[in-house]
Design a protein around this motif. Sequence first.
Motif, PDB file in Angstrom:
ATOM      1  N   PRO A   1       0.900  -1.470   0.053  1.00 25.51           N
ATOM      2  CA  PRO A   1      -0.007   0.113  -0.050  1.00 25.51           C
ATOM      3  C   PRO A   1       0.773   1.330   0.171  1.00 25.51           C
ATOM      4  CG  PRO A   1      -0.868  -1.627   1.454  1.00 25.51           C
ATOM      5  CD  PRO A   1       0.351  -2.176   1.138  1.00 25.51           C
ATOM      6  N   ALA A   2       1.852   1.143   0.750  1.00 20.53           N
ATOM      7  CA  ALA A   2       2.734   2.558   0.854  1.00 20.53           C
ATOM      8  C   ALA A   2       3.627   2.623  -0.606  1.00 20.53           C
ATOM      9  CB  ALA A   2       4.039   2.527   1.931  1.00 20.53           C
ATOM     10  N   LEU A   3       3.921   1.610  -1.210  1.00 21.97           N
ATOM     11  CA  LEU A   3       4.476   1.840  -2.631  1.00 21.97           C
ATOM     12  C   LEU A   3       3.596   2.299  -3.624  1.00 21.97           C
ATOM     13  CD1 LEU A   3       6.649  -1.747  -2.757  1.00 21.97           C
ATOM     14  CD2 LEU A   3       7.437   0.598  -1.785  1.00 21.97           C
ATOM     15  N   GLU A   4       2.275   1.815  -3.373  1.00 25.02           N
ATOM     16  CA  GLU A   4       1.382   2.098  -4.362  1.00 25.02           C
ATOM     17  C   GLU A   4       1.020   3.598  -4.270  1.00 25.02           C
ATOM     18  OE1 GLU A   4      -2.761   0.210  -6.600  1.00 25.02           O
ATOM     19  OE2 GLU A   4      -1.801  -0.788  -4.864  1.00 25.02           O
ATOM     20  N   HIS A   5       1.051   4.174  -3.038  1.00 28.28           N
ATOM     21  CA  HIS A   5       0.873   5.272  -2.811  1.00 28.28           C
ATOM     22  C   HIS A   5       1.654   6.199  -3.562  1.00 28.28           C
ATOM     23  CE1 HIS A   5      -0.843   8.850  -0.507  1.00 28.28           C
ATOM     24  NE2 HIS A   5       0.578   8.953  -0.321  1.00 28.28           N
ATOM     25  N   LEU A   6       2.956   5.793  -3.592  1.00 27.14           N
ATOM     26  CA  LEU A   6       4.038   6.733  -4.250  1.00 27.14           C
ATOM     27  C   LEU A   6       3.886   6.432  -5.697  1.00 27.14           C
ATOM     28  CD1 LEU A   6       6.905   5.802  -1.768  1.00 27.14           C
ATOM     29  CD2 LEU A   6       5.697   7.959  -2.017  1.00 27.14           C
TER      30      LEU A   6
END
Length: 274
Positions: free
Chosen positions: A19-24
Amino acid sequence: MNRLLIRPGAIGDCLLSFPALEHLRTDYTEVWIPSAVAPLVQFADQVRPLAATGIDLLGIGDMAVPAGLRERLARFDEIVSWYGSKRPEFRAALLNINPRCVFHSALPDCPVHAVDFFSRQVGAPDGSYPRLQLKPAATRDAIVVHPFSGSKSKNWPLDRFREAAERMPCAVEWVAGPEQQLEGALRFESLCDLAEHIAGARLYIGNDSGITHLAVAVDVPTLALFGPTEPAIWAPRGENVTVLRGTPIESLPVTAVISTAHRLLGLRGYSAPT
């Protein structure tokens, strides 16, 4: 804007950071990640196996930067790295090539769920969970069981798994990795193939392992068996996951696993034999 995300770690650690990677994600997003996990990254424009990039050679004495790596790193508008956060020599070498770098801890260092920890690092909201959009294999009246993990202390005893399997109301399919010894287990070429197989089952049962996180990410009802690790931080995050914990994990009763599995399968009336 083009952004490079560098994420090391075991299967579960990587999935919890999705989720953090996709947010970026931005106009162009490239992800460097361990080769086993690379096929699971669905939100990037380009994915490279971490070991094939040569990034591990940065900051090691007078070792030369591999051909092409310097140019590749320099062209990104921003690099966000969970790799080398505790290696000052690596950080210095990368910043020398591209000063537009942000470094994050690859493991939680405070008592919040890992997904939320990684999300907060990049300004994403709490409460997200990893989700993989994969085509399931044929739907089957079966339970997939993976009785391993990265640590013996996290493994519910194999004989307990076998005892529970004998009392399940449908077929049990055992799965194992290439280095895991289990006669008759199904083995798969890639995590995508394994995930698609799990996605066709009625239920998955496993220890605190990357494969258990994988099962939850494909939204299969999952029974996760925990021992020494803290579920509040490391439990799989999703809509269809149930956690049973024993400390030590050997103290987790077979009857508890069987009755919970029956409930997750929508069956009632199981009672432990007297």
